[in-house]
Design an enzyme around this catalytic site. Sequence first.
Site, PDB file in Angstrom:
ATOM      1  N   ASN A 141       0.849  -1.197   0.000  1.00 27.65           N
ATOM      2  CA  ASN A 141       0.000   0.000   0.000  1.00 27.65           C
ATOM      3  C   ASN A 141       0.884   1.246   0.000  1.00 27.65           C
ATOM      4  O   ASN A 141       1.416   1.636   1.032  1.00 27.65           O
ATOM      5  CB  ASN A 141      -0.884  -0.054   1.257  1.00 27.65           C
ATOM      6  CG  ASN A 141      -1.669   1.226   1.497  1.00 27.65           C
ATOM      7  OD1 ASN A 141      -1.650   2.145   0.669  1.00 27.65           O
ATOM      8  ND2 ASN A 141      -2.342   1.277   2.635  1.00 27.65           N
ATOM      9  N   GLU A 151      -6.100  -1.613   4.520  1.00 28.56           N
ATOM     10  CA  GLU A 151      -6.144  -1.765   3.065  1.00 28.56           C
ATOM     11  C   GLU A 151      -5.379  -2.999   2.602  1.00 28.56           C
ATOM     12  O   GLU A 151      -5.797  -3.667   1.648  1.00 28.56           O
ATOM     13  CB  GLU A 151      -5.586  -0.492   2.394  1.00 28.56           C
ATOM     14  CG  GLU A 151      -6.519   0.708   2.558  1.00 28.56           C
ATOM     15  CD  GLU A 151      -5.811   2.058   2.569  1.00 28.56           C
ATOM     16  OE1 GLU A 151      -4.777   2.190   3.256  1.00 28.56           O
ATOM     17  OE2 GLU A 151      -6.289   2.992   1.907  1.00 28.56           O
ATOM     18  N   ASP A 196      -8.389   1.897  -5.802  1.00 28.95           N
ATOM     19  CA  ASP A 196      -9.153   2.712  -4.855  1.00 28.95           C
ATOM     20  C   ASP A 196     -10.457   3.200  -5.466  1.00 28.95           C
ATOM     21  O   ASP A 196     -11.449   3.409  -4.776  1.00 28.95           O
ATOM     22  CB  ASP A 196      -8.336   3.966  -4.495  1.00 28.95           C
ATOM     23  CG  ASP A 196      -7.742   3.866  -3.114  1.00 28.95           C
ATOM     24  OD1 ASP A 196      -7.674   2.757  -2.572  1.00 28.95           O
ATOM     25  OD2 ASP A 196      -7.358   4.923  -2.570  1.00 28.95           O
ATOM     26  N   LYS A 235       3.135   0.778   3.240  1.00 31.48           N
ATOM     27  CA  LYS A 235       2.796  -0.276   4.185  1.00 31.48           C
ATOM     28  C   LYS A 235       2.827  -1.603   3.435  1.00 31.48           C
ATOM     29  O   LYS A 235       2.362  -1.673   2.295  1.00 31.48           O
ATOM     30  CB  LYS A 235       1.403  -0.025   4.775  1.00 31.48           C
ATOM     31  CG  LYS A 235       1.284   1.348   5.460  1.00 31.48           C
ATOM     32  CD  LYS A 235      -0.136   1.732   5.816  1.00 31.48           C
ATOM     33  CE  LYS A 235      -0.145   3.167   6.351  1.00 31.48           C
ATOM     34  NZ  LYS A 235      -1.482   3.735   6.546  1.00 31.48           N
ATOM     35  N   HIS A 291     -12.468   8.752   5.876  1.00 33.40           N
ATOM     36  CA  HIS A 291     -11.096   8.224   5.870  1.00 33.40           C
ATOM     37  C   HIS A 291     -10.176   9.446   5.931  1.00 33.40           C
ATOM     38  O   HIS A 291      -9.973  10.133   4.921  1.00 33.40           O
ATOM     39  CB  HIS A 291     -10.826   7.390   4.607  1.00 33.40           C
ATOM     40  CG  HIS A 291      -9.425   6.853   4.562  1.00 33.40           C
ATOM     41  ND1 HIS A 291      -9.118   5.510   4.651  1.00 33.40           N
ATOM     42  CD2 HIS A 291      -8.238   7.498   4.484  1.00 33.40           C
ATOM     43  CE1 HIS A 291      -7.803   5.361   4.613  1.00 33.40           C
ATOM     44  NE2 HIS A 291      -7.245   6.561   4.495  1.00 33.40           N
ATOM     45  N   ILE A 292      -9.687   9.750   7.123  1.00 39.19           N
ATOM     46  CA  ILE A 292      -8.911  10.981   7.295  1.00 39.19           C
ATOM     47  C   ILE A 292      -7.454  10.625   7.613  1.00 39.19           C
ATOM     48  O   ILE A 292      -7.126  10.200   8.734  1.00 39.19           O
ATOM     49  CB  ILE A 292      -9.496  11.851   8.460  1.00 39.19           C
ATOM     50  CG1 ILE A 292     -11.029  11.922   8.408  1.00 39.19           C
ATOM     51  CG2 ILE A 292      -8.872  13.250   8.442  1.00 39.19           C
ATOM     52  CD1 ILE A 292     -11.602  12.714   7.259  1.00 39.19           C
ATOM     53  N   GLY A 293      -6.593  10.784   6.604  1.00 40.31           N
ATOM     54  CA  GLY A 293      -5.159  10.557   6.783  1.00 40.31           C
ATOM     55  C   GLY A 293      -4.436  11.681   6.068  1.00 40.31           C
ATOM     56  O   GLY A 293      -4.998  12.773   5.912  1.00 40.31           O
ATOM     57  N   SER A 294      -3.229  11.417   5.593  1.00 41.78           N
ATOM     58  CA  SER A 294      -2.517  12.430   4.800  1.00 41.78           C
ATOM     59  C   SER A 294      -3.351  12.832   3.596  1.00 41.78           C
ATOM     60  O   SER A 294      -3.345  13.972   3.164  1.00 41.78           O
ATOM     61  CB  SER A 294      -1.192  11.884   4.300  1.00 41.78           C
ATOM     62  OG  SER A 294      -0.368  11.672   5.391  1.00 41.78           O
ATOM     63  N   GLY A 295      -4.058  11.854   3.051  1.00 44.54           N
ATOM     64  CA  GLY A 295      -5.112  12.122   2.069  1.00 44.54           C
ATOM     65  C   GLY A 295      -6.416  11.879   2.806  1.00 44.54           C
ATOM     66  O   GLY A 295      -6.519  10.919   3.560  1.00 44.54           O
TER      67      GLY A 295
HETATM   68  N1  LIG Z   1      -2.080  10.919  17.293  1.00 49.34           N
HETATM   69  C1  LIG Z   1      -2.318  11.510  16.123  1.00 49.34           C
HETATM   70  N2  LIG Z   1      -3.101  12.597  16.055  1.00 49.34           N
HETATM   71  C2  LIG Z   1      -3.349  13.212  14.885  1.00 49.34           C
HETATM   72  N3  LIG Z   1      -2.838  12.793  13.715  1.00 49.34           N
HETATM   73  C3  LIG Z   1      -2.042  11.699  13.714  1.00 49.34           C
HETATM   74  C4  LIG Z   1      -1.738  11.002  14.898  1.00 49.34           C
HETATM   75  N4  LIG Z   1      -0.897   9.974  14.576  1.00 49.34           N
HETATM   76  C5  LIG Z   1      -0.698  10.024  13.230  1.00 49.34           C
HETATM   77  N5  LIG Z   1      -1.387  11.058  12.713  1.00 49.34           N
HETATM   78  C6  LIG Z   1      -1.422  11.498  11.297  1.00 49.34           C
HETATM   79  O1  LIG Z   1      -1.917  10.485  10.443  1.00 49.34           O
HETATM   80  C7  LIG Z   1      -1.501  10.778   9.092  1.00 49.34           C
HETATM   81  C8  LIG Z   1      -1.147   9.518   8.365  1.00 49.34           C
HETATM   82  O2  LIG Z   1      -2.307   8.794   8.137  1.00 49.34           O
HETATM   83  P1  LIG Z   1      -2.358   7.563   7.112  1.00 49.34           P
HETATM   84  O3  LIG Z   1      -3.807   7.223   6.907  1.00 49.34           O
HETATM   85  O4  LIG Z   1      -1.480   6.486   7.587  1.00 49.34           O
HETATM   86  O5  LIG Z   1      -1.754   8.297   5.838  1.00 49.34           O
HETATM   87  P2  LIG Z   1      -1.400   7.838   4.358  1.00 49.34           P
HETATM   88  O6  LIG Z   1      -2.046   6.516   4.134  1.00 49.34           O
HETATM   89  O7  LIG Z   1      -2.008   8.896   3.518  1.00 49.34           O
HETATM   90  O8  LIG Z   1       0.072   7.795   4.240  1.00 49.34           O
HETATM   91  C9  LIG Z   1      -0.331  11.761   9.221  1.00 49.34           C
HETATM   92  O9  LIG Z   1      -0.741  13.054   8.800  1.00 49.34           O
HETATM   93  C10 LIG Z   1      -0.038  11.762  10.714  1.00 49.34           C
HETATM   94  O10 LIG Z   1       0.413  12.976  11.123  1.00 49.34           O
HETATM   95  C1  LIG Z   2      -6.218   8.513  -2.266  1.00 48.48           C
HETATM   96  C2  LIG Z   2      -5.319   9.000  -1.201  1.00 48.48           C
HETATM   97  O1  LIG Z   2      -5.266  10.184  -0.969  1.00 48.48           O
HETATM   98  O2  LIG Z   2      -4.602   8.075  -0.544  1.00 48.48           O
HETATM   99  P1  LIG Z   2      -3.658   8.279   0.758  1.00 48.48           P
HETATM  100  O3  LIG Z   2      -4.568   8.815   1.826  1.00 48.48           O
HETATM  101  O4  LIG Z   2      -3.175   6.902   1.107  1.00 48.48           O
HETATM  102  O5  LIG Z   2      -2.586   9.233   0.430  1.00 48.48           O
HETATM  103 MG   LIG Z   3      -3.609   5.855   3.199  1.00 48.91          MG
END
Ligand SMILES: Nc1ncnc2c1ncn2[C@@H]1O[C@H](COP(=O)(O)OP(=O)(O)O)[C@@H](O)[C@H]1O
Ligand SMILES: CC(=O)OP(=O)(O)O
Ligand SMILES: [Mg+2]
Length: 415
Positions: free
Chosen positions: A9, A400, A152, A16, A212-216
């Site tokens: 991933n 994922e 995706d 990952k 789904h709240i991450g970097s994206g």
């Molecule tokens: N304890 C936390 N509080 C807030 N944000 C966090 C925490 N731990 C990790 N993150 C944030 O989670 C995000 C990564 O999420 P992830 O879904 O793994 O990202 P991606 O799949 O897009 O690489 C980063 O922006 C990181 O800063």
């Molecule tokens: C689609 C996308 O933004 O994926 P990720 O959150 O893994 O960066």
């Molecule tokens: Mg991701």
Amino acid sequence: MAKIILSVNAGSSSVKMTFYRSQNPPVPIVDAQVSGITSPPQTLKYSKSSGDKKEKLDETLDTPPKAFKYLLERCLSDAEISEIANVDDLACICHRVVHGGDYTEAIVIDDSTYHRLEEIEDLAPLHNFSALEIIRTCRKELPNVKNIAHFDSAFHRSLPLHVRTYPIDQEVAEKRGLRKYGFHGISYSFILRSVAQFLGKPKEQTNLIVMHIGSGASICAIKDGKSIDTSMGLTPLAGLPGATRSGDIDPSLVFHYTSNASSLSPASTKEMHISTAEEILNKKSGWKGLTGTTDFAQIAVENPPTENHKLAFDIVVDRISGYLGNYYVKLQGQLDAVVFAGGIGEKSALLRRAVTQQCNCLGFDVDLEKNEKGIANDNSVTDVTKSDKGPRVLICQTDEQFEMAYHTLEELKMV
Ligand SMILES: Nc1ncnc2c1ncn2[C@@H]1O[C@H](COP(=O)(O)OP(=O)(O)O)[C@@H](O)[C@H]1O
Ligand SMILES: CC(=O)OP(=O)(O)O
Ligand SMILES: [Mg+2]
């Protein structure tokens, strides 16, 4: 017969990788991740049955393909894991490919499908380029192992016509494939199954709003087990802001930001073309543009270090809340649960609290203590709802890599 599935991933800030024994359900053997690809130092998380390990890396792994090679070597050379000592043990490698264009199902990669993926590479410049480079490496260095691309975008094949269509000249739209595709679908598929199981309902009767709240970051409205709307669009740039992505803005903004919007950015390579506009909006915006950090853990804190950290947090909460209101209406208030997932959704109690407080009028009611504790033990779904009335508020530890291995075994029956 080879019995091991490897799932890869490549996200925007992490790579990952998980090896699975191909049983039903797949059993993880080793999970290895490099995170912080966009913000050094890179960290390694390594989990196997004998324990978990987290370490800062000395090597510079600042691109997903570099991180992939490092992780593969590390896992294959681990003397403790005899099951994957030899690449001949691999039955297949599942790759998360963010943009699948018109593909509505996973595909086996051969010369022709690989070429088709190259054609849509520019539509998701942060993701597809890296994924394809990793696939290229696998095809070259592990020529006897089957590669499967999981998309995706495939989960959103059910988007209604009026949702996926942009109000532009339809001849141009048709010719160039300009429509809403939507992303994070592998994650949404995992979450839908896990939450339906948790609620004791068939997937086909489950209505959810999933974040789904991450970097994206994206949100999806799921009605009767199908995606009916999602916040990302033609590319993963649309919708919510991300670590380096602006999310929705007035499309004219970029022409006022720079007079070079359409010229090639210096970050372009011979294989990957990215315009200055795309570079600005995909890589120099989002909370990094506001605060300088891509790490949301430094932003989601009770006492933010600067005004801009607070502003970034408020913007994210505001935009998420807007979509929750929108999708609540689209589901006509008939929803079983709202679900927080992704690196931030799973880990930030503060974000979950702020969003649910803002949307309290929709009946989302969180138990502050349960919310603070977050994910309970190893369960993939944790209920943090306060009362028995109204939709459940859930946290789902999305996976994922598992979803790709599961799908390969269960639906595609390829191993
Ligand atoms: N304890 C936390 N509080 C807030 N944000 C966090 C925490 N731990 C990790 N993150 C944030 O989670 C995000 C990564 O999420 P992830 O879904 O793994 O990202 P991606 O799949 O897009 O690489 C980063 O922006 C990181 O800063
Ligand atoms: C689609 C996308 O933004 O994926 P990720 O959150 O893994 O960066
Ligand atoms: Mg991701």
